[in-house]
Design a protein around this motif. Structure first.
Motif, PDB file in Angstrom:
ATOM      1  N   PRO A 225      -9.749  -8.520   6.424  1.00 55.38           N
ATOM      2  CA  PRO A 225     -10.101  -7.092   6.338  1.00 55.38           C
ATOM      3  C   PRO A 225     -11.400  -6.762   7.072  1.00 55.38           C
ATOM      4  O   PRO A 225     -12.385  -6.290   6.468  1.00 55.38           O
ATOM      5  N   GLU A 226     -11.399  -6.998   8.374  1.00 56.60           N
ATOM      6  CA  GLU A 226     -12.536  -6.670   9.232  1.00 56.60           C
ATOM      7  C   GLU A 226     -12.025  -5.969  10.479  1.00 56.60           C
ATOM      8  O   GLU A 226     -10.940  -6.298  10.986  1.00 56.60           O
ATOM      9  N   THR A 227     -12.789  -5.035  10.993  1.00 51.40           N
ATOM     10  CA  THR A 227     -12.341  -4.172  12.087  1.00 51.40           C
ATOM     11  C   THR A 227     -11.896  -4.962  13.319  1.00 51.40           C
ATOM     12  O   THR A 227     -10.822  -4.701  13.886  1.00 51.40           O
ATOM     13  N   MET A 228     -12.700  -5.924  13.767  1.00 48.86           N
ATOM     14  CA  MET A 228     -12.351  -6.659  14.987  1.00 48.86           C
ATOM     15  C   MET A 228     -11.053  -7.443  14.812  1.00 48.86           C
ATOM     16  O   MET A 228     -10.212  -7.486  15.720  1.00 48.86           O
ATOM     17  N   ALA A 229     -10.875  -8.050  13.660  1.00 47.10           N
ATOM     18  CA  ALA A 229      -9.656  -8.815  13.403  1.00 47.10           C
ATOM     19  C   ALA A 229      -8.441  -7.896  13.356  1.00 47.10           C
ATOM     20  O   ALA A 229      -7.361  -8.247  13.858  1.00 47.10           O
ATOM     21  N   GLU A 231      -8.084  -4.994  14.933  1.00 53.53           N
ATOM     22  CA  GLU A 231      -7.792  -4.541  16.293  1.00 53.53           C
ATOM     23  C   GLU A 231      -7.074  -5.623  17.093  1.00 53.53           C
ATOM     24  O   GLU A 231      -6.140  -5.334  17.849  1.00 53.53           O
ATOM     25  N   GLU A 232      -7.490  -6.879  16.944  1.00 53.54           N
ATOM     26  CA  GLU A 232      -6.807  -7.963  17.647  1.00 53.54           C
ATOM     27  C   GLU A 232      -5.381  -8.124  17.134  1.00 53.54           C
ATOM     28  O   GLU A 232      -4.461  -8.414  17.899  1.00 53.54           O
ATOM     29  N   SER A 233      -5.182  -7.902  15.837  1.00 54.14           N
ATOM     30  CA  SER A 233      -3.836  -7.986  15.261  1.00 54.14           C
ATOM     31  C   SER A 233      -2.922  -6.907  15.841  1.00 54.14           C
ATOM     32  O   SER A 233      -1.732  -7.156  16.082  1.00 54.14           O
ATOM     33  N   LYS A 234      -3.455  -5.723  16.065  1.00 59.28           N
ATOM     34  CA  LYS A 234      -2.658  -4.659  16.674  1.00 59.28           C
ATOM     35  C   LYS A 234      -2.185  -5.068  18.061  1.00 59.28           C
ATOM     36  O   LYS A 234      -1.009  -4.869  18.417  1.00 59.28           O
ATOM     37  N   ARG A 235      -3.101  -5.636  18.848  1.00 58.45           N
ATOM     38  CA  ARG A 235      -2.721  -6.065  20.200  1.00 58.45           C
ATOM     39  C   ARG A 235      -1.682  -7.180  20.142  1.00 58.45           C
ATOM     40  O   ARG A 235      -0.738  -7.215  20.952  1.00 58.45           O
ATOM     41  N   LEU A 236      -1.849  -8.090  19.192  1.00 55.81           N
ATOM     42  CA  LEU A 236      -0.910  -9.197  19.063  1.00 55.81           C
ATOM     43  C   LEU A 236       0.483  -8.687  18.689  1.00 55.81           C
ATOM     44  O   LEU A 236       1.486  -9.107  19.278  1.00 55.81           O
ATOM     45  N   VAL A 237       0.565  -7.785  17.740  1.00 52.91           N
ATOM     46  CA  VAL A 237       1.863  -7.240  17.340  1.00 52.91           C
ATOM     47  C   VAL A 237       2.531  -6.535  18.520  1.00 52.91           C
ATOM     48  O   VAL A 237       3.738  -6.696  18.760  1.00 52.91           O
ATOM     49  N   ASP A 238       1.751  -5.757  19.277  1.00 48.40           N
ATOM     50  CA  ASP A 238       2.312  -5.073  20.457  1.00 48.40           C
ATOM     51  C   ASP A 238       2.883  -6.071  21.452  1.00 48.40           C
ATOM     52  O   ASP A 238       3.991  -5.888  21.978  1.00 48.40           O
ATOM     53  N   ARG A 239       2.145  -7.139  21.720  1.00 48.71           N
ATOM     54  CA  ARG A 239       2.612  -8.139  22.687  1.00 48.71           C
ATOM     55  C   ARG A 239       3.843  -8.881  22.178  1.00 48.71           C
ATOM     56  O   ARG A 239       4.755  -9.201  22.938  1.00 48.71           O
ATOM     57  N   LEU A 240       3.870  -9.182  20.898  1.00 48.14           N
ATOM     58  CA  LEU A 240       5.026  -9.867  20.318  1.00 48.14           C
ATOM     59  C   LEU A 240       6.269  -8.994  20.412  1.00 48.14           C
ATOM     60  O   LEU A 240       7.368  -9.479  20.725  1.00 48.14           O
ATOM     61  N   ALA A 272     -15.718  -4.943  -2.075  1.00 48.93           N
ATOM     62  CA  ALA A 272     -14.339  -4.799  -2.538  1.00 48.93           C
ATOM     63  C   ALA A 272     -13.777  -3.435  -2.152  1.00 48.93           C
ATOM     64  O   ALA A 272     -12.608  -3.313  -1.756  1.00 48.93           O
ATOM     65  N   SER A 273     -14.621  -2.396  -2.254  1.00 53.53           N
ATOM     66  CA  SER A 273     -14.196  -1.060  -1.860  1.00 53.53           C
ATOM     67  C   SER A 273     -13.886  -0.997  -0.366  1.00 53.53           C
ATOM     68  O   SER A 273     -12.906  -0.369   0.054  1.00 53.53           O
ATOM     69  N   ARG A 274     -14.727  -1.658   0.438  1.00 56.01           N
ATOM     70  CA  ARG A 274     -14.495  -1.684   1.889  1.00 56.01           C
ATOM     71  C   ARG A 274     -13.196  -2.415   2.221  1.00 56.01           C
ATOM     72  O   ARG A 274     -12.421  -1.983   3.077  1.00 56.01           O
ATOM     73  N   HIS A 275     -12.937  -3.517   1.523  1.00 58.70           N
ATOM     74  CA  HIS A 275     -11.703  -4.260   1.752  1.00 58.70           C
ATOM     75  C   HIS A 275     -10.480  -3.416   1.379  1.00 58.70           C
ATOM     76  O   HIS A 275      -9.441  -3.473   2.052  1.00 58.70           O
ATOM     77  N   GLU A 276     -10.607  -2.631   0.306  1.00 61.17           N
ATOM     78  CA  GLU A 276      -9.504  -1.758  -0.103  1.00 61.17           C
ATOM     79  C   GLU A 276      -9.223  -0.718   0.987  1.00 61.17           C
ATOM     80  O   GLU A 276      -8.065  -0.416   1.297  1.00 61.17           O
ATOM     81  N   GLU A 277     -10.280  -0.194   1.597  1.00 60.97           N
ATOM     82  CA  GLU A 277     -10.120   0.771   2.690  1.00 60.97           C
ATOM     83  C   GLU A 277      -9.456   0.115   3.899  1.00 60.97           C
ATOM     84  O   GLU A 277      -8.601   0.722   4.555  1.00 60.97           O
ATOM     85  N   ARG A 278      -9.852  -1.141   4.194  1.00 62.16           N
ATOM     86  CA  ARG A 278      -9.257  -1.843   5.329  1.00 62.16           C
ATOM     87  C   ARG A 278      -7.770  -2.121   5.084  1.00 62.16           C
ATOM     88  O   ARG A 278      -6.956  -2.051   6.005  1.00 62.16           O
ATOM     89  N   LEU A 279      -7.414  -2.426   3.844  1.00 65.29           N
ATOM     90  CA  LEU A 279      -5.998  -2.643   3.519  1.00 65.29           C
ATOM     91  C   LEU A 279      -5.195  -1.364   3.756  1.00 65.29           C
ATOM     92  O   LEU A 279      -4.081  -1.411   4.309  1.00 65.29           O
TER      93      LEU A 279
END
Length: 324
Positions: A225-229, A231-240, A272-279
């Motif tokens: 639940p971190e912004t950089m991770a 964003e990289e996941s979005k790119r990975l899903v697009d490429r897959l 914990a609140s920040r992680h909930e927002e990231r989820l």
């Protein structure tokens, strides 16, 4: 039918842990399961607390579970034989290429891309020739993983060109032999064995079929639940998706859940609140994918005992592995 689950994502997000935990659960459900690490920096042996090498090894403490750490060097001899066959054809057509020159191609070990090539080679071997019901892959960080899935198409073009060149060279050599020796030119026989290029090209085609088959293959993207991770996941899903690799699940690891926070820790509550927002952000970003959250562990995840709680959570993810 052997099914495959791939775990991939940014380095350090917990892919190995997820793969090991999933293998543990599948074996407990009665499936013959193999966990494979394709990451050059292996840590699967540490997660399972068992020495591993380039050949699958059974875990004595877990029936029906085996694991292996792929070593591209163990496949280098196969690629070297193909190079030597090509060199032999070139020499037969009058192109000077010594054994020493061929040897230099492999002087520094496995050739570039050998990690991915070995992984695909063994994917086909394990799926088509093994005795496992399910195979779980712990892949390398994102860049390596994308090369892994791009490789079949790249190799197909390269092998097609090489195969064509080889055919032309051999025809030139055969013509020269006929001119010099007549009917005796081929009295000693033809090839020394099966054409390694044809075999390798066939395995690359088969690997692509397996990777794109939604009935037997799933790729699970692991993130935190971190912004950089994210964003990289979005790119990975697009490429897959571009590569037609089935993706159905996002695993969000190391989530600090509210029930795990002490009331007197304001910093923990904020986190914990920040992680909930990231989820929530992840669920919005991937509306068509299942999101599985794994809690932040109190200590290091190391060994079968610490993997079991994660295995329970991961068992809720959609899977191509048919139920018994």
């Amino acid at each position: 039918m052997t099914s495959s689950i791939f775990y991939g994502g940014k380095g350090g997000v917990g892919k190995t842990t997820c793969a090991a935990a999933t293998g543990l659960r599948l074996a407990a459900e009665g499936r013959e399961t193999l966990v494979v690490s394709t990451d050059p920096a292996h840590s699967l042996a540490d997660a399972l607390e068992i020495p591993l090498g380039p050949e699958p090894r059974s875990l004595e403490s877990v029936p029906r579970l085996s694991a292996v750490e792929i070593d591209p060097e163990t496949r280098a001899d196969r690629y070297e034989r193909i190079a030597r066959a090509l060199a032999s054809d070139l020499r037969s057509a009058g192109v000077r290429l010594s054994d020493e020159e061929v040897e230099r191609l492999f002087a520094s070990g496995a050739p570039a891309g050998a990690d991915e090539l070995a992984a695909l080679d063994l994917l086909v071997e394990y799926v088509d020739g093994g005795s496992w019901d399910a195979i779980v892959f712990d892949t390398a960080p994102t860049g390596h993983t994308l090369r892994l899935f791009d490789l079949p198409a790249v190799m197909d073009l390269a092998l097609e060109t090489t195969q064509s060149l080889r055919g032309q060279v051999r025809r030139i050599g055969d013509s020269a032999k006929r001119m010099m020796l007549g009917p005796m030119a081929f009295a000693t026989g033809g090839d020394d064995g099966p054409d390694g290029l044809v075999d390798l090209r066939g395995r690359m085609h088969r690997a692509r079929e397996i990777l794109r088959d939604p009935d037997r293959t799933e790729f699970r993207v692991v993130t935190i639940p971190e912004t950089m991770a994210i964003e990289e996941s979005k790119r990975l899903v697009d490429r897959l998706r571009e590569a037609e690799i089935p993706v159905r699940t996002i695993v969000v690891n190391r989530v600090l859940e509210p029930e795990a926070v002490h009331d007197d820790c304001s910093r923990c509550r904020s986190r914990a609140s920040r992680h909930e927002e990231r989820l929530e952000e992840i669920e919005r970003a991937f509306p068509n994918l299942a999101v599985v959250a794994l809690p932040e562990a109190e200590g290091e995840v190391h060994g079968l005992r610490t993997l079991e709680p994660l295995a329970d959570r991961l068992s809720r993810a959609p899977s191509p592995v048919p139920a018994e």
